[in-house]
Design a protein around this motif. Structure first.
Motif, PDB file in Angstrom:
ATOM      1  N   ASP A 174       0.857  -1.215  -0.131  1.00 35.17           N
ATOM      2  CA  ASP A 174      -0.053   0.023  -0.155  1.00 35.17           C
ATOM      3  C   ASP A 174       0.967   1.222  -0.167  1.00 35.17           C
ATOM      4  N   GLY A 175       1.968   1.303   1.022  1.00 32.08           N
ATOM      5  CA  GLY A 175       2.697   2.421   0.919  1.00 32.08           C
ATOM      6  C   GLY A 175       3.347   3.049  -0.217  1.00 32.08           C
ATOM      7  N   ASN A 176       3.859   1.915  -1.028  1.00 31.91           N
ATOM      8  CA  ASN A 176       4.581   2.598  -2.526  1.00 31.91           C
ATOM      9  C   ASN A 176       3.407   2.713  -3.389  1.00 31.91           C
ATOM     10  N   CYS A 177       2.410   2.036  -3.258  1.00 31.60           N
ATOM     11  CA  CYS A 177       1.239   2.222  -4.065  1.00 31.60           C
ATOM     12  C   CYS A 177       0.757   3.909  -4.131  1.00 31.60           C
ATOM     13  N   VAL A 178       0.864   4.143  -2.913  1.00 30.76           N
ATOM     14  CA  VAL A 178       0.462   5.844  -2.610  1.00 30.76           C
ATOM     15  C   VAL A 178       1.592   6.709  -3.211  1.00 30.76           C
ATOM     16  N   ARG A 179       2.639   6.014  -3.068  1.00 32.73           N
ATOM     17  CA  ARG A 179       3.935   7.195  -3.275  1.00 32.73           C
ATOM     18  C   ARG A 179       3.721   6.990  -4.943  1.00 32.73           C
ATOM     19  N   MET A 180       3.334   6.032  -5.723  1.00 34.68           N
ATOM     20  CA  MET A 180       3.588   5.787  -6.906  1.00 34.68           C
ATOM     21  C   MET A 180       2.365   6.550  -7.787  1.00 34.68           C
ATOM     22  N   VAL A 181       1.326   6.679  -7.074  1.00 33.11           N
ATOM     23  CA  VAL A 181       0.197   7.574  -7.749  1.00 33.11           C
ATOM     24  C   VAL A 181       0.725   8.937  -7.683  1.00 33.11           C
ATOM     25  N   ASN A 221      -5.496   6.824  -2.768  1.00 33.85           N
ATOM     26  CA  ASN A 221      -5.434   6.711  -4.215  1.00 33.85           C
ATOM     27  C   ASN A 221      -6.763   6.756  -4.966  1.00 33.85           C
ATOM     28  N   LYS A 222      -8.022   6.419  -4.293  1.00 34.10           N
ATOM     29  CA  LYS A 222      -8.828   6.302  -5.056  1.00 34.10           C
ATOM     30  C   LYS A 222      -9.490   7.712  -5.351  1.00 34.10           C
ATOM     31  N   VAL A 223      -9.315   8.542  -4.521  1.00 34.41           N
ATOM     32  CA  VAL A 223      -9.863   9.978  -4.575  1.00 34.41           C
ATOM     33  C   VAL A 223      -8.904  10.574  -5.466  1.00 34.41           C
ATOM     34  N   GLN A 224      -7.564  10.530  -5.371  1.00 25.16           N
ATOM     35  CA  GLN A 224      -6.742  11.032  -6.473  1.00 25.16           C
ATOM     36  C   GLN A 224      -6.991  10.710  -7.882  1.00 25.16           C
ATOM     37  N   MET A 225      -7.095   9.270  -7.772  1.00 28.13           N
ATOM     38  CA  MET A 225      -7.198   8.582  -9.640  1.00 28.13           C
ATOM     39  C   MET A 225      -8.756   9.206 -10.063  1.00 28.13           C
ATOM     40  N   LEU A 226      -9.607   9.429  -9.171  1.00 27.69           N
ATOM     41  CA  LEU A 226     -11.090   9.978  -9.847  1.00 27.69           C
ATOM     42  C   LEU A 226     -10.917  11.227 -10.014  1.00 27.69           C
ATOM     43  N   GLU A 227     -10.188  12.071  -9.332  1.00 26.69           N
ATOM     44  CA  GLU A 227      -9.842  13.475  -9.597  1.00 26.69           C
ATOM     45  C   GLU A 227      -8.929  13.511 -10.982  1.00 26.69           C
TER      46      GLU A 227
END
Length: 436
Positions: A174-181, A221-227
């Motif tokens: 999860d930590g990396n997924c957030v950073r990657m986005v 990430n969901k929020v940022q990806m949607l935005e």
């Protein structure tokens, strides 16, 4: 010859030579150390302890253009990279930056394979994963994949597979997924997918789709990806006629909608998407897509708080698939459908009432409650839905005529405490008492 060299502590004598500025000396010392330590874990651990990783990264930095030295250096890193101690030591150096540089300038398959082997091992370390992305590894991987797109040569296929596997490895956790986005990886993945979606390059599609799905799990990430319009780009990709691609894209949209009322509203008011979903709900020749489309429909309703979405799904004829899903035989899917229908009924029962009567929802729920094989959670959610349906005069009449009251009375002595509690509540609503 290896044994006498080890017994004579030759390796520790050779290590200071790695600080030399003489390239010939570095080359011979590096080769000798590599050969003596090959396949000898104790000696490799010893090398890490005395700081050989720092020397290797220095050589890679100072002599980046020297093919022989880079080759020896990469082989040494390849031997050490599997060790946790080496990864830990390398995370405190600029190895990620240097390896990405070498990956960018690598021209032959052998060099690419060695670098990928090192990167794959280093990607098991969380700190190094982030360092690799900060160094732009994903951009280089995209370039390599696009360069080799459509090639049928066995060597190229191996490289495409290695690059795809590395993309997946970088996105675990999860930590990396957030950073990657935050670093913008999501759009590079989508670019990659758009270029490969029709080419049939399955390993690239699989890697990009798995990575996308992983990225959609953390809430932030969901929020940022949607935005950033990711849902719209994924929907555009759904034009692909390849079932594995469709299956994974539907799963990613479901991840994005999970817990996100905004996402549910966006997806639930898109008539084209809803019509495609309903088509896939009918696609019994592709069980995976059929199930994923049903689950996405349920997810949109479960996380939705809007009357417009209930009306849109009703108009697209999606309700019948959700009612069918309540008796699917898969407890997880049954619960998702029951919760979705209960929420939709609480929001706009008037819109759904006629469909529920035609689809004999009340009778289906009664069968679930009567069946001893129905799981306690499904029974519990079935009663939750019944409570919502009791707000309709016509459906209440059906519930009374079907003698559900007797079944509820029997469930008041069920072995599961939650089922008992819900049976008592539903009975009280049915007979017009206020539940305690």
């Amino acid at each position: 010859m290896k044994k006498p060299c080890i017994e004579a502590d030759l390796v520790l004598t050779l290590i200071p030579l790695l600080e030399s500025t003489d390239q010939e000396m570095l080359l011979h010392a590096g080769r000798a150390i590599g050969r003596i330590c090959y396949d000898n874990r104790d000696l490799q651990e010893e090398l890490v302890k005395v700081g050989v990783t720092t020397s290797l990264v220095r050589i890679l930095t100072d002599y980046a253009e020297s093919e022989p030295l880079v080759h020896v250096d990469l082989l040494a890193l390849c031997n050490l990279a599997a060790l946790d101690t080496a990864k830990e030591a390398l995370s405190k150096t600029k190895v990620a930056e240097q390896l990405v540089k070498q990956l960018r300038r690598a021209e032959n398959h052998e060099r690419l394979e060695i670098i990928f082997e090192v990167l794959q091992a280093l990607a098991e370390n969380d700190a190094l994963k982030v360092q690799l992305v900060e160094a732009g590894v994903q951009e280089v991987l995209s370039e390599i994949l696009l360069r080799l797109q459509g090639s049928s040569q066995a060597e190229d296929t191996c490289i495409v597979k290695a690059a795809s596997d590395l993309i997946v490895s970088l996105l675990l956790g999860d930590g990396n997924c957030v950073r990657m986005v935050q670093l913008g990886v999501i759009h590079q993945l989508l670019d990659l997918l758009e270029k490969h979606v029709e080419s049939g390059d399955v390993s690239v599609q699989h890697a990009a789709l798995s990575a996308l799905r992983n990225l959609a799990i953390p809430v932030v990430n969901k929020v940022q990806m949607l935005e950033e319009g990711v849902a719209e780009r994924i929907q555009a990709l759904l034009r692909s006629e390849m079932p594995p691609v469709q299956f994974k894209l539907l799963g990613t949209l479901r991840m994005l909608a999970d817990g996100q009322a905004d996402a549910a509203k966006i997806l639930g008011q898109d008539p084209m998407l809803l019509n495609r979903l309903v088509q896939w709900c009918n696609a019994n020749d592709h069980t995976g897509i059929h199930g994923e489309a049903n689950r996405l429909l349920a997810s949109i309703l479960r996380h939705n708080r809007s009357q417009e979405v209930v009306k849109a799904i009703q108009q697209a004829q999606g309700v019948k698939h959700l009612v069918a899903m309540t008796t699917s035989g898969h407890a997880a899917m049954q619960n998702e459908a029951l919760s979705a229908l209960a929420i939709a009924s609480a929001i706009d029962l008037e819109t759904l009432e006629e469909s529920f009567k035609e689809l004999q929802l009340v009778q289906s729920l009664h069968k679930l409650l009567q069946d001893d094989n129905t799981s306690p959670e499904v029974k519990y959610n079935s009663m939750g839905l019944l409570c919502s349906l009791l707000n309709s005069g016509d459906l209440r009449q059906e519930i009374e005529e079907d003698k559900i009251k007797e079944t509820l009375e029997q469930l008041c002595s069920h072995s599961n405490a939650n089922v008992v509690k819900e049976a008592v509540t539903t009975l009280q609503v049915l007979i017009g008492e206020t539940p305690h």
